[in-house]
Design a protein around this motif. Structure first.
Motif, PDB file in Angstrom:
ATOM      1  N   TYR A 146      53.116  42.037  40.544  1.00 32.15           N
ATOM      2  CA  TYR A 146      52.385  41.254  41.549  1.00 32.15           C
ATOM      3  C   TYR A 146      51.803  39.960  40.993  1.00 32.15           C
ATOM      4  O   TYR A 146      51.366  39.103  41.736  1.00 32.15           O
ATOM      5  N   SER A 164      41.734  36.564  30.488  1.00 35.99           N
ATOM      6  CA  SER A 164      43.037  35.994  30.114  1.00 35.99           C
ATOM      7  C   SER A 164      44.143  36.982  30.426  1.00 35.99           C
ATOM      8  O   SER A 164      43.895  38.119  30.828  1.00 35.99           O
ATOM      9  N   ARG A 210      40.446  46.554  35.988  1.00 33.96           N
ATOM     10  CA  ARG A 210      40.754  47.200  37.260  1.00 33.96           C
ATOM     11  C   ARG A 210      41.840  48.243  37.055  1.00 33.96           C
ATOM     12  O   ARG A 210      42.778  48.008  36.286  1.00 33.96           O
ATOM     13  N   GLU A 270      43.602  48.938  39.553  1.00 33.90           N
ATOM     14  CA  GLU A 270      44.488  48.315  40.553  1.00 33.90           C
ATOM     15  C   GLU A 270      44.731  49.200  41.769  1.00 33.90           C
ATOM     16  O   GLU A 270      44.750  48.733  42.899  1.00 33.90           O
ATOM     17  N   MET A 321      43.239  46.194  44.055  1.00 35.79           N
ATOM     18  CA  MET A 321      43.712  45.206  45.021  1.00 35.79           C
ATOM     19  C   MET A 321      43.840  45.904  46.365  1.00 35.79           C
ATOM     20  O   MET A 321      44.268  47.062  46.440  1.00 35.79           O
ATOM     21  N   PRO A 334      41.532  41.117  47.968  1.00 33.20           N
ATOM     22  CA  PRO A 334      42.801  41.299  48.675  1.00 33.20           C
ATOM     23  C   PRO A 334      43.986  41.068  47.751  1.00 33.20           C
ATOM     24  O   PRO A 334      43.921  40.204  46.866  1.00 33.20           O
ATOM     25  N   LEU A 353      47.226  39.268  47.151  1.00 31.53           N
ATOM     26  CA  LEU A 353      47.782  38.024  47.705  1.00 31.53           C
ATOM     27  C   LEU A 353      49.122  37.762  47.041  1.00 31.53           C
ATOM     28  O   LEU A 353      49.225  37.784  45.813  1.00 31.53           O
ATOM     29  N   TYR A 386      46.276  28.808  35.928  1.00 34.37           N
ATOM     30  CA  TYR A 386      45.903  30.222  35.947  1.00 34.37           C
ATOM     31  C   TYR A 386      46.073  30.730  37.377  1.00 34.37           C
ATOM     32  O   TYR A 386      45.103  30.968  38.091  1.00 34.37           O
ATOM     33  N   LEU A 399      47.185  33.599  39.537  1.00 38.51           N
ATOM     34  CA  LEU A 399      47.567  35.003  39.681  1.00 38.51           C
ATOM     35  C   LEU A 399      48.271  35.197  41.017  1.00 38.51           C
ATOM     36  O   LEU A 399      49.138  36.037  41.167  1.00 38.51           O
TER      37      LEU A 399
END
Ligand code: SAH
Length: 361
Positions: free
Chosen positions: A71, A110, A165, A167, A206, A236, A238, A313, A315
């Motif tokens: 993701y 990072s 996280r 996730e 997420m 959220p 994304l 950066y 994501l």
């Protein structure tokens, strides 16, 4: 009785985890129920931390990553990313900006790198930040999965919070969004190690991942509670155009409303944790972070990196140039918080109360 009343009654009267009640709150589209949910979460927040809003200056120190999360836009195999690593002076400069702005804490984030050079580089960096800012800044790390030894060294060098996280708490869904060699069990082992070795520990998920169900989200809340986390960061999902997940599920994305409901429910169930108003919320609405504060979050992370770094950066798609680090951007945010009756806290670490109330094994 309203859905949130039902939930609170169940929480107060039963030791059982209120699966059905949480699920009902996540599913509802009734505007009045949703208003009551956010209002109950705000009341809980006021009980545990008042109307305080804590800040963490976010410094995205490098987008070099050895992982290939399906993701994430800065995954190793995304050749379109222009890679960068801030040097020590650049990071120090950003940390001092956090001091000048009286933010009280910073987050160093990072891509993930596991190597002895990286461990040492971060260790030296932490020692220097502590020295040159006279220990006036709380330091959070968000540098992925590492060995126990590395975590120990970074803690000794002066960091005291770690964000990792999980996730999603659904191991099958976790495996669907990560390459095989990334294991859910390993991720959980890292979180548990951090929590048991004296770190203020944060985790999260997420929201709106392809294939994720309401039941998964309820189990996410249960996971955060059972693993006794001190801090929660959720936002959220994304899509990023150059990732396998977006190529397979082009139209899937998380929504603001579901993210806000998750924040509210985590506040009601976990009570005295710190909850971040995730930056990703800002992509879905200009005032996404402020809305999160009104749904129970109490931490905002202004981005302090320089322009040339922030741009690379990515994501996910649509990252806003928040301009938090210039005076006018920050004063706009403060003005909005003031209008909402919130109280920014300056020059304090802003530790989560939960860290002191939980038992330390
Ligand atoms: N490498 C570190 C930190 C960087 S990623 C780590 O793995 O912990 C920080 C968080 O950004 C991730 O945990 C993930 O939840 C979130 N993220 C990554 N890609 C995303 C996307 N496409 N949409 C929303 N959040 C994303």
């Amino acid at each position: 009785m309203s859905l949130v009343r039902n939930l609170i009654t169940k929480l107060e009267s039963s030791a059982l985890f209120p699966h059905a009640e949480l699920s009902a709150c996540l599913r509802t589209s009734d505007a009045d129920e949703i208003r009551q949910l956010f209002s109950a979460a705000c009341k809980m927040k006021e009980r545990v931390t008042g109307r305080s809003v804590f800040f963490r200056g976010l410094i995205e120190i490098s987008n070099v990553c050895m992982r290939n999360c399906f993701y994430c836009g800065i995954r190793k195999d995304n050749a379109k990313v222009q890679r960068y690593s801030m040097d020590e002076d650049e990071i120090l400069h950003a940390a001092k900006k956090a001091l000048d702005l009286h933010l009280g804490s910073i987050v160093l984030q990072s891509g993930e790198i596991q190597s002895s050079e990286f461990t040492e580089r971060i260790e030296k960096l932490l020692l220097r930040i502590r020295r040159e800012t006279e220990e006036k800044l709380g330091i959070t790390l968000s540098l992925g999965e590492q060995s126990a030894e590395t975590y120990d060294r970074w803690k000794k060098a002066g960091a005291h919070r770690y964000l990792l996280r999980m996730e999603t708490s659904n191991p099958e869904l976790f495996q669907k969004i990560h390459p095989k060699k990334q294991r859910f069990e390993q991720r959980v082992a890292c979180i548990d190690y951090l929590s048991s070795s004296g770190w203020q520990t944060g985790s999260g998920v997420m929201i709106g991942l392809p294939g994720q169900t309401y039941d998964d989200l309820v189990n996410d809340i249960l996971f955060l509670k059972e693993h006794n986390v001190d801090m929660v960061g959720m936002g959220p999902y994304l899509p990023h155009p150059d990732t396998p997940l977006t190529q397979h599920f082009p139209y899937t994305s998380g929504t603001l409303l579901l993210s806000l409901k998750m924040i509210a429910l985590v506040r009601i169930v976990l009570k005295d944790v710190n909850i971040a108003a995730a930056t990703a919320l800002q992509v879905l609405a200009d005032d996404g972070r402020e809305q999160a504060i009104l749904a129970g979050a109490n931490v905002i992370m202004p981005n302090l990196g320089g322009e040339e770094f922030k741009r690379n950066y990515n994501l996910y798609e649509g990252k806003k140039d928040l301009n938090d680090n210039d005076d006018s951007g920050m004063s706009r945010l403060l003005e909005r918080l003031k209008q909402l009756g919130q109280k920014p806290v300056w020059d304090e670490y802003g530790d989560p109360r939960h860290f002191f109330s939980r038992s330390h094994p």
